[in-house]
Design an enzyme around this catalytic site. Structure first.
Site, PDB file in Angstrom:
ATOM      1  N   CYS A 188       0.808  -1.319  -0.036  1.00  6.51           N
ATOM      2  CA  CYS A 188       0.067   0.165  -0.148  1.00  6.51           C
ATOM      3  C   CYS A 188       0.854   1.248  -0.009  1.00  6.51           C
ATOM      4  O   CYS A 188       1.623   1.621  -0.877  1.00  6.51           O
ATOM      5  CB  CYS A 188      -1.082  -0.101   1.122  1.00  6.51           C
ATOM      6  SG  CYS A 188      -2.437   1.254   0.939  1.00  6.51           S
ATOM      7  N   HIS A 222      -3.881  -5.674   1.202  1.00  9.60           N
ATOM      8  CA  HIS A 222      -3.367  -5.987   2.643  1.00  9.60           C
ATOM      9  C   HIS A 222      -4.227  -7.510   2.846  1.00  9.60           C
ATOM     10  O   HIS A 222      -5.011  -7.721   2.328  1.00  9.60           O
ATOM     11  CB  HIS A 222      -4.156  -4.989   3.671  1.00  9.60           C
ATOM     12  CG  HIS A 222      -3.610  -3.457   3.533  1.00  9.60           C
ATOM     13  ND1 HIS A 222      -2.509  -3.454   4.083  1.00  9.60           N
ATOM     14  CD2 HIS A 222      -4.008  -2.262   3.056  1.00  9.60           C
ATOM     15  CE1 HIS A 222      -2.192  -1.815   3.708  1.00  9.60           C
ATOM     16  NE2 HIS A 222      -3.272  -1.463   3.192  1.00  9.60           N
TER      17      HIS A 222
END
Length: 478
Positions: free
Chosen positions: A328, A425
């Site tokens: 991310c 994630h």
């Protein structure tokens, strides 16, 4: 409602264990936290976001997480400001002083979520935030006694004996509360006791004499707690990994680190060491893999990373042939350039990235919040996860994606396969992918660890631990 004498006394873990214990008794249980402050968040099936602790508590109840379980989530972006998420959706950002004056405006939404959640529940276990004794923040409070009063709830006070001063913490909390709020306190429990709990019998008596509160019991130290995701970064510095393992992973502890439970499945592997590197310390020269984790403020944390000299350590790591993974915000840092034209995560501006992947990211547009499924292209291993980010990433490196998400390419991998990143994630929870990824770092046989089964077994063990050491029938009687 469960409140603490301070932060990190174990409120989230106690509530998670009670959620599983009462679910095992056949009750329809739901967790609830009116206001949470954490950059460790989870995505719900409808594209909302809540605190990771409430997602774990929902799992303990054997139900899917929903935004109503955590109607107000504050995600710190600076030392004095945070992004505000209400009922799963970002509504803006506020400085701390502004939020303190306006938080009372959110009480209707908080109560709406609470009552909606209760329509399908026999029991709601409510978690407070921080300390119940923060009477200086009482005006407009929605997190602790303000909510308990609005919802008319009995309160149990949790004290942490590990940090010392637990008698003064409980007695002092009672002393500073006004009479009406003091009357809401019905019982207390002591958490994290090491040794023979009978040695604290006099302590229980003294607390009762000073407060009149009933003891629900003393909870001994639960060593398996580190198998469950921590709620916030406060717990990271106290988590230790074993030395001398085959694969060494270093993770720079960014100032706004987010979604760090990505690392928990790696920690659980018996031949893997995950080291959180605090500010002021260099990245270890013998690490096999450096993971740049998620962050709530990518450009400020990239500047923080450079201020520690970690960019120099990372360049040396790459020259030695080490592996790098960005997740991310960490993925965004790996590119050549980051631009935040509207000041979405801080002051407007653009900075050079680390230049390890030929990418550019612009931090604008709507926030992506979605659960995903796909496969790792290098190994074919399947995985599940979620995306939670702002930003559009472009560049030639995307022609060599890391993942295939049901036909959509995601992430990037360098030509030599040693540097990669993506927006997903939670992917290391997939056993096949985790084993394949680690085998790409260093030859190893799969250890056979089933991470999801480990979490389930730990929740059941925690529930049994609380059944043994707390009077749960007395708790229900409140």
């Amino acid at each position: 409602m469960f409140m603490g004498t301070g932060s990190d006394v174990g409120k989230s873990m106690i509530v998670a264990g009670l959620c599983r214990a009462f679910t095992n008794r056949g009750l329809r249980v739901r967790p609830f936290k009116p206001q949470n402050m954490s950059n460790n968040a989870a995505v719900t099936a409808d594209g909302g976001e809540i605190g990771r602790a409430q997602a774990l508590q929902a799992r303990a109840c054997r139900v899917a997480p929903v935004p109503d379980m955590n109607p107000v989530l504050l995600k710190p972006q600076t030392d004095i400001g945070a992004q505000v998420v209400v009922q799963g959706r970002v509504v803006g950002a506020m400085r701390a002083r502004e939020y303190q004056t306006r938080k009372g405006e959110l009480m209707p939404a908080v109560l709406e979520s609470f009552h909606r959640l209760g329509r399908d529940a026999d029991l709601i276990l409510v978690e407070g935030a921080g300390s119940a004794s923060e009477v200086n923040l009482r005006a407009g409070d929605i997190a602790n006694m303000g909510f308990a009063e609005a919802a008319d709830l009995p309160v149990v006070l949790i004290g942490d004996i590990e940090r010392g001063g637990v008698i003064a913490g409980i007695v002092g909390t009672c002393a500073v509360l006004p009479p009406a709020e003091r009357a809401r306190l019905k019982a207390f429990l002591i958490n994290k006791f090491r040794g023979d709990t009978s040695l604290f019998d006099d302590g229980l008596r003294i607390i009762h004499e000073h407060t009149g509160l009933t003891s629900l019991g003393v909870v001994p130290w639960f060593a398996e707690a580190d198998r469950l995701p921590p709620e916030d970064a406060l717990a990271l510095s106290s988590r230790r990994s074993a030395e001398g393992r085959a694969i060494r992973i270093a993770v720079p502890q960014l100032s706004r680190i987010a979604n760090f439970d990505d690392l928990d499945p790696l920690r659980a592997e018996p031949d893997v060491t995950v080291e959180m590197i605090p500010s002021g310390q260099p990245l270890p020269g013998d690490a096999d893999l450096v993971i740049l984790p998620g962050t709530k403020a990518t450009i400020p944390d990239l500047e923080f990373l450079r201020a520690q000299g970690w960019h120099i350590d990372l360049a040396a790591h790459v020259r030695r042939g080490g592996h790098v993974l960005g997740i991310c915000g960490g993925f965004q840092m790996l590119g050549r350039r980051l631009d935040d034209p509207a000041g979405t995560e801080g002051a407007p501006g653009a900075v050079d990235g680390l230049g390890l992947l030929d990418l550019e990211t612009v931090l604008d547009g709507p926030k992506t919040l979605v659960e995903v499924a796909g496969r790792h292209l290098a190994s074919g291993a399947e995985l599940l996860g979620y995306e939670m980010h702002i930003g559009r990433t472009t560049g030639p490196a995307l022609d060599h994606p890391m993942l295939d998400l049901s036909g959509r390419p995601e992430g990037a991998v360098s030509p030599n396969g040693r540097i990669g990143g993506c927006y997903v994630h939670g992917m290391f929870s997939a056993d096949g992918f985790r084993h394949a990824f680690l085998a790409g770092i260093r030859d190893r046989a799969a250890t056979g660890l089933n991470y999801e089964d480990t979490v389930e077994a730990t929740l059941d063990a925690l529930a049994g631990h609380l059944e043994t050491h707390l009077d749960l029938d007395a708790l229900l009687a409140l």
